[in-house]
Write a protein that holds these residues in place. Structure first.
Motif, PDB file in Angstrom:
ATOM      1  N   GLU A 145       0.881  -1.135   0.142  1.00  0.00           N
ATOM      2  CA  GLU A 145       0.008   0.246   0.034  1.00  0.00           C
ATOM      3  C   GLU A 145       0.794   1.353   0.056  1.00  0.00           C
ATOM      4  N   GLU A 146       1.873   1.355   0.784  1.00  0.00           N
ATOM      5  CA  GLU A 146       2.990   2.432   0.756  1.00  0.00           C
ATOM      6  C   GLU A 146       3.478   2.388  -0.648  1.00  0.00           C
ATOM      7  N   LYS A 147       3.912   1.556  -1.162  1.00  0.00           N
ATOM      8  CA  LYS A 147       4.504   1.550  -2.555  1.00  0.00           C
ATOM      9  C   LYS A 147       3.243   2.229  -3.329  1.00  0.00           C
ATOM     10  N   ALA A 148       2.283   1.611  -3.452  1.00  0.00           N
ATOM     11  CA  ALA A 148       1.128   2.094  -4.135  1.00  0.00           C
ATOM     12  C   ALA A 148       0.990   3.614  -4.049  1.00  0.00           C
ATOM     13  N   ARG A 149       0.846   4.022  -2.766  1.00  0.00           N
ATOM     14  CA  ARG A 149       0.482   5.269  -2.321  1.00  0.00           C
ATOM     15  C   ARG A 149       1.854   6.174  -3.036  1.00  0.00           C
ATOM     16  N   GLU A 150       3.082   5.753  -2.930  1.00  0.00           N
ATOM     17  CA  GLU A 150       4.215   6.491  -3.259  1.00  0.00           C
ATOM     18  C   GLU A 150       4.115   6.361  -4.831  1.00  0.00           C
ATOM     19  N   HIS A 151       3.705   5.691  -5.391  1.00  0.00           N
ATOM     20  CA  HIS A 151       3.425   5.322  -6.852  1.00  0.00           C
ATOM     21  C   HIS A 151       2.588   6.566  -7.375  1.00  0.00           C
ATOM     22  N   GLU A 152       1.415   6.311  -6.609  1.00  0.00           N
ATOM     23  CA  GLU A 152       0.306   7.268  -6.972  1.00  0.00           C
ATOM     24  C   GLU A 152       0.832   8.872  -6.703  1.00  0.00           C
TER      25      GLU A 152
END
Length: 182
Positions: A145-152
């Motif tokens: 989720e953190e990676k996804a948030r960072e990616h987003e």
């Protein structure tokens, strides 16, 4: 020296009667027609023979006083003692059996207790492993989720950079900017 019935009958004596075996005393009793039970003890049959010999005035009455006195009817007393002894033996056997059963129950209870403790330990370990897996899964999900948030977040930054214009710091070319805006 072998027993001679005729010699004993010719001159009976307490001393000779005392030296006889049971089978020889039985022969003497039968010779005189004395009634007795075959299962009687040697001393009891001897007592009957002595009493007969005194009653028939073959021996003096003083021999009864000096002879070993054996009760003529101690069968009841012997039976009572035998029954008491058997009762004590049975009680001791029952006590040993009860103690053995008690030890067996204690061993079974101890075994059950150990099995319960092992089961509880196994369940505890399984629960700890389950909690560890859940923790690892939660941490992995949080990382994703953190990676996804960072990616987003990066994507948003890129969008904002494209919308405002090409930012030289981002280093995007216009072809890519166009692609993002469509």
């Amino acid at each position: 020296m072998p027993f001679n019935l005729d010699k004993f009958v010719a001159s009976p004596s307490v001393e000779e009667l005392d030296s006889l075996k049971k089978s020889e005393i039985v022969k003497v009793a039968k010779h005189y027609g004395i009634e007795f039970q075959p299962l009687m003890r040697k001393d009891e049959i001897k007592r009957y023979v002595l009493e007969y010999l005194v009653d028939e005035s073959i021996l003096p009455s003083t021999v009864l006083e000096t002879a070993i006195t054996v009760p003529t009817d101690n069968t009841f007393e012997l039976k009572r003692l035998e029954m008491e002894m058997n009762k004590e033996i049975r009680l001791k056997e029952m006590e040993r059996e009860r103690e053995r059963e008690e030890r067996e129950r204690e061993r079974e209870m101890q075994k059950e207790k150990e099995e319960r403790e092992m089961q509880m330990q196994k369940e505890k370990e399984e629960k700890e492993m389950q909690m560890q897996r859940e923790k690892e899964e939660r941490e992995e999900r949080e990382r994703r989720e953190e990676k996804a948030r960072e990616h987003e977040f990066r994507l948003k930054q890129l969008e904002l950079g494209v919308i405002k214009g090409s930012d030289p710091k981002i280093g995007l070319d216009t072809g890519y900017s166009m692609f993002l805006s469509t």
